[in-house]
Design an enzyme around this catalytic site. Structure first.
Site, PDB file in Angstrom:
ATOM      1  N   SER A 238      -4.842  23.907  23.869  1.00  0.00           N
ATOM      2  CA  SER A 238      -4.297  24.472  25.139  1.00  0.00           C
ATOM      3  C   SER A 238      -3.313  25.481  24.606  1.00  0.00           C
ATOM      4  CB  SER A 238      -3.089  23.155  25.166  1.00  0.00           C
ATOM      5  OG  SER A 238      -2.194  23.207  24.080  1.00  0.00           O
ATOM      6  N   LYS A 239      -2.490  26.424  25.547  1.00  0.00           N
ATOM      7  CA  LYS A 239      -1.697  27.077  25.091  1.00  0.00           C
ATOM      8  C   LYS A 239      -0.587  26.978  23.769  1.00  0.00           C
ATOM      9  CE  LYS A 239      -1.074  28.541  30.173  1.00  0.00           C
ATOM     10  NZ  LYS A 239      -0.084  28.577  31.519  1.00  0.00           N
ATOM     11  N   ARG A 240      -0.328  25.919  23.827  1.00  0.00           N
ATOM     12  CA  ARG A 240       0.858  26.345  22.750  1.00  0.00           C
ATOM     13  C   ARG A 240      -0.024  26.122  21.153  1.00  0.00           C
ATOM     14  NH1 ARG A 240      -0.996  20.798  23.629  1.00  0.00           N
ATOM     15  NH2 ARG A 240      -1.670  19.466  22.174  1.00  0.00           N
ATOM     16  N   HIS A 241      -1.737  26.266  21.332  1.00  0.00           N
ATOM     17  CA  HIS A 241      -2.309  26.408  19.915  1.00  0.00           C
ATOM     18  C   HIS A 241      -2.281  28.650  19.962  1.00  0.00           C
ATOM     19  CE1 HIS A 241      -3.993  22.587  20.763  1.00  0.00           C
ATOM     20  NE2 HIS A 241      -3.340  22.547  18.827  1.00  0.00           N
ATOM     21  N   GLY A 242      -1.948  28.322  21.121  1.00  0.00           N
ATOM     22  CA  GLY A 242      -1.377  30.804  20.997  1.00  0.00           C
ATOM     23  C   GLY A 242      -2.506  31.004  21.750  1.00  0.00           C
TER      24      GLY A 242
END
Length: 469
Positions: A238-242
């Site tokens: 997801s977005k939190r992984h970059g």
């Protein structure tokens, strides 16, 4: 049978990594078998779908080189066809109007949960024949109550779903708009899709879609539900992984070949081979060889592949992609400066991304603002000034501005001043580039050109003089 696959993104955001892999697998399977690849935009979510997202998807597909044979088709342009199919299902008894209110449905679910049952629609309107005043009905598909649905999935194998576990899903909302499970079935049917490649989060939708297709007298396509992609923490990417947008990887300096190469290995393998050209992928890829298990995204592996493709791609191809990053830095390489392909040849071995290559090559095309302070303090000193001044005069007299001749003059200066070659080369590198990193110094000066080299040596000598006043 002519193979026909499709990629059907929702335009509610950018083209993300998971979607790009699905598109790649579908594209490869069609290309391998001489079939057709169709692009379909599932834009029935009118509140969240945007033209900007459509453009982002098309831009991502174009950058990756995943060309489509038909489309893009937009579901919002097919509403008359969906209404026609919904009416056909109503007329044949395979669908019915449901007049339950949201409050009634919630009460039903609460009672089911209280009894320890799975919340689901209980079919209370299945046999209703009269309309209900004041309620705009939805349309539900009349799912079979008996038997099983066999899904022979290319990835997960043969899976049985009991019809009694499938409730009567809504195929048209109260405003008449069709739902996903209806539109996807109609589109796949009308477009002659033979193989559906999609994420395994859709696996539970498949038996419902199979039943709708059979109610329409059609055989379902072959399904392949590919595993999800996980982040390094084992959770869904997801977005939190970059960076998860395809175009963000472009901005970070990746070649499309590197990203495609990496994506094809997320869930598929061919022996121990790690590096695949697009032609090799097309020849070797087999949807039946995709693994069931989820794949973990490894940024380091992607960086390694990117460096490989920078090293081994055609020079002109790398240069073409590098122009974008130079343009981002306000540089038009065609307006002056060295030949861009020569710069790529000089830089490719030491640069793992095109961003790194662009940053390290800007000094070829424009004057840098200032010397790196630490580098200048160490290399542009009173001790190095005589050698720099001597080299400046020698280089000014060169009639042939080639690396071999330049190298000879640097060697001569080192010998004349009793210095090791590096004690001359590094101050020169700082003088002409502003920092301590560049290709070999003779190649650097050849690319920079005689006039720019002499001007920058003059600037460095003036810097030394000013510092010593």
């Amino acid at each position: 049978m002519t193979i026909r696959t499709r990629f059907a993104p929702s335009p509610t955001g950018y083209l993300h990594i998971g979607g790009a892999r699905t598109a790649l697998f579908s594209w490869l399977y069609a290309r391998k078998h001489g079939g057709s690849f169709i692009l379909r935009v599932e834009d029935t979510d009118r509140e969240r779908s945007t033209r900007e997202s459509v453009n982002a998807i098309l831009e991502g597909m174009a950058w990756l080189g995943l060309d489509y044979d038909e489309g893009p088709f937009f579901q919002t342009e097919r509403f008359p066809r969906y209404r026609e199919v919904i009416q056909r299902l109503l007329d044949s008894g395979h669908a019915y109007h449901c007049y339950c209110t949201p409050e009634e449905l919630e009460t039903m679910r609460e009672e089911q949960r209280a009894r320890g049952e799975k919340p689901r629609y209980d079919g209370r309107c299945r046999h209703r024949t009269e309309p209900r005043d004041g309620v705009d009905p939805v349309v539900r598909f009349r799912n079979p109550l008996e038997g099983e649905v066999l899904v022979d999935d290319a990835v997960h194998g043969r899976t049985l779903f009991a019809n009694r576990e499938l409730d009567d899903l809504i195929i048209a909302r109260s405003d008449g708009s069709p739902t996903y499970n209806l539109t996807v079935v109609v589109d796949d049917l009308d477009m002659g899709i033979t193989h559906v490649v999609r994420g395994d989060d859709h696996l539970n939708n498949t038996p419902r879609q199979v039943n709708i297709l059979r109610a329409l007298g059609a055989e379902p396509p072959r399904y392949a539900h590919v595993p999800m992609i996980l982040g390094s923490d084992g959770k869904r990417l997801s977005k939190r992984h970059g960076a998860v947008s395809v175009m963000q990887y472009r901005e970070e300096g990746y070649l499309p070949e590197a990203l495609l190469n990496y994506l094809v290995r997320l869930g598929w393998s061919h022996g121990d081979q790690e590096v695949f050209s697009l032609d090799e992928m097309t020849q070797l890829f087999d949807i039946d060889a995709v693994h069931k298990a989820a794949s973990a995204f490894n940024p380091d592996k992607l960086v390694w592949l990117n460096h490989h493709w920078i090293m081994h791609s055609e020079t002109a191809h790398v240069a073409n992609h590098l122009t974008h990053h130079l343009g981002e830095r306000g540089i038009d390489p065609a307006a002056g400066g060295p030949d861009l392909m020569a710069v790529v040849e000089a830089q490719r071995e030491r640069c793992k991304s095109l961003v790194e290559m662009a940053d390290k090559s800007t000094f070829f095309y424009r004057e840098f603002d200032e010397f790196d302070e630490k580098a200048a303090r160490k290399n542009l000193t009173g001790e190095t000034r005589p050698a720099l001044a001597d080299l400046r005069e020698r280089l000014a007299g060169l009639s042939s501005w080639e690396a071999e001749a330049i190298h000879g003059e640097i060697l001569a200066v080192a010998e004349a001043h009793d210095l090791k070659l590096g004690k001359v080369a590094q101050p020169v590198r700082v003088a002409v580039s502003g920092g301590t990193v560049s290709p070999p110094i003779d190649a650097t000066l050849e690319l920079l050109g005689q006039d720019a080299t002499l001007a920058r040596l003059d600037r460095a000598i003036a810097h030394i003089d000013a510092a010593n006043d």
